[in-house]
Scaffold this motif. Structure first.
Motif, PDB file in Angstrom:
ATOM      1  N   THR A 545       0.841  -1.194   0.000  1.00 32.89           N
ATOM      2  CA  THR A 545       0.000   0.000   0.000  1.00 32.89           C
ATOM      3  C   THR A 545       0.879   1.247   0.000  1.00 32.89           C
ATOM      4  O   THR A 545       1.885   1.303   0.705  1.00 32.89           O
ATOM      5  CB  THR A 545      -0.899  -0.010   1.245  1.00 32.89           C
ATOM      6  OG1 THR A 545      -1.842  -1.064   1.100  1.00 32.89           O
ATOM      7  CG2 THR A 545      -1.639   1.307   1.409  1.00 32.89           C
ATOM      8  N   HIS A 546       0.494   2.230  -0.808  1.00 37.16           N
ATOM      9  CA  HIS A 546       1.252   3.487  -0.843  1.00 37.16           C
ATOM     10  C   HIS A 546       0.345   4.658  -0.480  1.00 37.16           C
ATOM     11  O   HIS A 546      -0.523   5.047  -1.269  1.00 37.16           O
ATOM     12  CB  HIS A 546       1.877   3.693  -2.222  1.00 37.16           C
ATOM     13  CG  HIS A 546       2.839   2.615  -2.585  1.00 37.16           C
ATOM     14  ND1 HIS A 546       4.008   2.400  -1.882  1.00 37.16           N
ATOM     15  CD2 HIS A 546       2.796   1.660  -3.541  1.00 37.16           C
ATOM     16  CE1 HIS A 546       4.645   1.366  -2.403  1.00 37.16           C
ATOM     17  NE2 HIS A 546       3.939   0.887  -3.404  1.00 37.16           N
ATOM     18  N   PRO A 547       0.513   5.237   0.725  1.00 36.20           N
ATOM     19  CA  PRO A 547      -0.263   6.421   1.121  1.00 36.20           C
ATOM     20  C   PRO A 547       0.317   7.651   0.425  1.00 36.20           C
ATOM     21  O   PRO A 547       1.374   8.136   0.806  1.00 36.20           O
ATOM     22  CB  PRO A 547      -0.062   6.478   2.640  1.00 36.20           C
ATOM     23  CG  PRO A 547       1.228   5.755   2.896  1.00 36.20           C
ATOM     24  CD  PRO A 547       1.415   4.767   1.783  1.00 36.20           C
ATOM     25  N   CYS A 594       5.322   9.169  -1.211  1.00 38.03           N
ATOM     26  CA  CYS A 594       4.646   8.137  -0.435  1.00 38.03           C
ATOM     27  C   CYS A 594       4.876   8.440   1.035  1.00 38.03           C
ATOM     28  O   CYS A 594       6.000   8.721   1.447  1.00 38.03           O
ATOM     29  CB  CYS A 594       5.209   6.764  -0.782  1.00 38.03           C
ATOM     30  SG  CYS A 594       4.412   5.440   0.151  1.00 38.03           S
ATOM     31  N   ASN A 596       4.435   6.302   3.415  1.00 33.79           N
ATOM     32  CA  ASN A 596       5.154   5.240   4.106  1.00 33.79           C
ATOM     33  C   ASN A 596       6.601   5.720   4.025  1.00 33.79           C
ATOM     34  O   ASN A 596       7.226   5.665   2.954  1.00 33.79           O
ATOM     35  CB  ASN A 596       4.971   3.893   3.411  1.00 33.79           C
ATOM     36  CG  ASN A 596       5.704   2.789   4.153  1.00 33.79           C
ATOM     37  OD1 ASN A 596       6.826   2.987   4.607  1.00 33.79           O
ATOM     38  ND2 ASN A 596       5.079   1.639   4.271  1.00 33.79           N
ATOM     39  N   HIS A 599       9.286   3.833   2.381  1.00 36.14           N
ATOM     40  CA  HIS A 599       9.199   3.831   0.919  1.00 36.14           C
ATOM     41  C   HIS A 599       9.783   5.127   0.358  1.00 36.14           C
ATOM     42  O   HIS A 599      10.459   5.114  -0.662  1.00 36.14           O
ATOM     43  CB  HIS A 599       7.750   3.700   0.461  1.00 36.14           C
ATOM     44  CG  HIS A 599       7.122   2.381   0.790  1.00 36.14           C
ATOM     45  ND1 HIS A 599       5.827   2.064   0.446  1.00 36.14           N
ATOM     46  CD2 HIS A 599       7.616   1.302   1.441  1.00 36.14           C
ATOM     47  CE1 HIS A 599       5.555   0.842   0.867  1.00 36.14           C
ATOM     48  NE2 HIS A 599       6.612   0.364   1.485  1.00 36.14           N
ATOM     49  N   MET A 604      10.632   6.750  -3.366  1.00 32.69           N
ATOM     50  CA  MET A 604       9.294   7.112  -3.837  1.00 32.69           C
ATOM     51  C   MET A 604       8.972   8.576  -3.515  1.00 32.69           C
ATOM     52  O   MET A 604       8.063   8.885  -2.742  1.00 32.69           O
ATOM     53  CB  MET A 604       8.274   6.167  -3.216  1.00 32.69           C
ATOM     54  CG  MET A 604       7.070   5.920  -4.090  1.00 32.69           C
ATOM     55  SD  MET A 604       6.113   4.532  -3.478  1.00 32.69           S
ATOM     56  CE  MET A 604       6.287   3.377  -4.820  1.00 32.69           C
TER      57      MET A 604
END
Ligand SMILES: [Cu+2]
Length: 626
Positions: A545-547, A594, A596, A599, A604
């Motif tokens: 999952t990428h917030p 992102c 996270n 990440h 990212m």
């Protein structure tokens, strides 16, 4: 079937394809005609199934099938057809090498995209082709002995591979400079005075290491603002000027303050290497911005943030509407309605212990039934949390600080709060007990509100929330006018495809978290002009999952059927495609990444940059800011 399931089915079918093609080759090499025929027919069937699965997956978006359509499928279909024709016309012995070729073609078609991510380029295709051809030559040589003409074929294969790798390493053309720089980021400061009727609210935050004690007595070696984690809650009333002086006592890697979800002027954004240099021990930085957004927000360091935030460099930022009656005590808790129980609850994981504020166990409050409660839940972790309210129905009155339109009553549904996200829950205290559970676990940090002393907490504890469905915020509340929508004419249209792959991150090769195949700082900026209406499509091809979090702007989620949803952080789950839009109305250079934070540190991160805005000299150090 979900897109993620389709991706998994495709992977499974592809692996079976590799097995059957190679199995046919091995059977042919050992002269077993019937087994060869059976396996070859199976391989053809599996390959056709894969073509069908990819066809269905293509309906979910080109991003999910690009390398399959342009490379993997044509290659295995072509080589497989040659192998089948040779097997049918010239027999088993002649088919050994073509069957190996089909097997290795199928193998690189699966493995190469897993290793390098989206999108597949010409260089990667050539290099993959060379690997398949090299493996086939090796098998040829192994089965046919020195008589095989593999030696003279080796050179073209190596050349093919080198050309492919060379094309991959060519520096991507970064977005060309677009005319003169008219503004440097450091000029984009906040105002020096509050709005009419507002006051100046001054805070001093000193970053330092400290032992903090959780409610259970557990000691945590934390990185703190003012010796506490979460740091002091910053509160203000709409129209106030917030002025925060940040100093650093002993955080060697440096600190900043980023106002998460608050669309401050660019120079106040706290993004090291972009809007300011990190504040090193002994240093100082003053942030100043107008409290012009009401709601629940938070602040955190943005310097080496994956470690800094995890260790405790964060706190809540709450801005309340200006009270209409002058009697409210504006200084103690500015703007707070004396009748409402208004609690700010940052969820954080310290050393594996989940906390609500500093409470790692059960926190109990007794409140007179009927009194209104507002719970402001902030996810300060890097992964999502599930929040459930047991014992009462409630309304989700705000998400990411923005009030929802006509939110309905919710009961028996859990809320998913993405990393960095906030939800505000509102309800009157019932006669019984209410419990706020995190991740469906009553043994974790839990808030109990006992409306009636006689009631026992067991009432609510007996409720198991693990099976509760997730409240769908995309269809919650009722529609209301928005300044733009799915059918607007957009000036800019960007697509971010999130994946994993080999890429350079800060010049270091790694198995990175990539955006459109690249890692920070090689992901091209999103370039906009002030006033542009911008649409962004975010696609998650990975299995994590990428917030997604854009600084300086809140985005409108396109295609909702309930209340307009303005977010600053949205979870893009595996296989999901999100379309959001915003007005480019806050000039600067903004992080777009992102949330996270691990990440982010693995690549990212990109920038949204406005034409005519440049980074000031000296801000770029230390570089590894995110
Ligand atoms: Cu991510």
């Amino acid at each position: 079937m979900s897109t993620l399931s389709l991706i998994a089915v495709d992977l499974l079918v592809a692996l079976v394809g590799v097995g059957t093609w190679l199995g046919a080759a091995i059977a042919a090499a050992s002269g077993r005609t019937r087994a060869t025929r059976f396996l070859a027919v199976s391989a053809v069937a599996v390959t056709l199934v894969r073509v069908a699965v990819v066809g269905v997956l293509a309906g979910r978006g080109w991003w999910f099938v690009q390398e399959k359509v342009v490379f993997a499928l044509p290659l295995v279909v072509l080589v497989g057809a040659v192998a089948v024709v040779v097997l049918g016309t010239r027999g088993v012995a002649a088919a050994v090498v073509p069957l190996y070729g089909a097997g290795f073609a199928a193998a690189v078609g699966v493995l190469s995209p897993l290793l390098t991510g989206y999108p597949m380029g010409v260089g990667q295709a050539l290099a993959s082709l060379a690997v398949a051809a090299g493996a086939t030559l090796l098998a040829w040589r192994f089965t046919a002995g020195p008589a095989a003409p593999t030696r003279r074929l080796l050179v073209p294969v190596i050349v093919l591979g080198l050309v492919g790798v060379g094309l991959e390493l060519l520096p991507a053309s970064s977005g060309a400079a677009d005319g003169p720089i008219r503004t440097v980021v450091s000029e984009l400061r906040g105002p020096a005075t509050p709005a009419p009727g507002g006051s100046v609210r001054r805070f001093e935050l000193a970053a330092r290491k400290a032992s903090i004690t959780l409610a259970s007595g557990t000691l945590v070696e934390a990185w703190t603002y003012n010796g506490s984690a979460p740091g002091p809650e910053i509160t203000a009333v709409e129209g106030d000027l917030i002025e925060v002086t940040l100093t650093n006592v002993d955080i060697e890697s440096g600190v900043t303050l980023h106002w998460h979800g608050y669309d401050v002027p660019n120079a106040e954004d706290g993004a090291p290497g972009v809007t300011q240099a990190a504040v090193l021990p002994g240093g100082r930085h003053v942030y100043r911005f107008l409290a012009d957004q009401v709601g629940t927000y938070w602040y955190h360091t943005h310097q080496v943030s994956s470690e800094g935030v995890r260790r405790g460099l964060f706190g809540a930022l709450v801005v309340r509407p200006r009270p209409t009656d002058a009697g409210a005590d504006a200084d103690a808790d500015p703007g707070a309605d004396a009748d409402t129980v208004d609690l700010t609850l940052p969820v954080h994981t310290f050393d594996g212990i989940v906390t609500l504020g500093t409470h790692d166990g059960v926190q109990e409050l007794t409140v007179a039934p009927g009194r209104p409660v507002r719970l402001r839940v902030i996810n300060t972790d890097s992964t999502p949390h599930r929040v459930s309210l047991v014992g009462t129905e409630f309304r989700v009155v705000a998400v990411d600080g923005y009030d929802l339109h006509e939110p309905g009553l919710v009961r028996g549904e859990a809320l998913r709060v993405p990393a960095g996200g906030r939800v505000d829950l509102s309800f009157p205290v019932p006669d019984g007990a209410v419990a706020l559970l995190v991740d469906d676990d009553p043994a974790r940090a839990t808030l109990w509100i006992n409306g009636d002393r006689a009631s026992t907490v067991d009432t609510a504890a007996s409720v198991d929330t693990t099976g509760w469905p997730e409240l769908n915020l995309l269809a919650y509340g009722t529609p209301a006018p928005t300044p733009f929508g799915p059918d607007s004419a957009f000036d800019r249209d960007f697509t971010l495809v999130l994946d994993r792959g080999l890429a350079l991150v800060d010049g270091v090769p790694m198995f990175a978290q990539t955006v459109n195949g690249a890692g920070y700082p090689n992901i091209p900026d999103q370039r906009v002009r002030e006033g542009d209406l911008v649409r962004v499509t975010v696609v998650n091809r990975s299995i994590e999952t990428h917030p997604w979090h854009l600084h300086g702007h809140r985005v409108l989620v396109l295609g909702t059927t309930g209340s307009p949803l303005w977010l600053d952080t949205f979870d893009v789950r595996p296989g999901e495609v999100w379309r959001v839009a915003f007005r480019a109305d806050n000039p600067g250079i903004w992080m777009n990444h992102c949330h996270n934070l691990d990440h982010a540190s693995q690549g990212m991160v990109l920038h949204l940059s406005y034409e005519g805005v440049g980074s000031p000299e000296g801000v770029g150090t230390p570089h590894h800011g995110h």
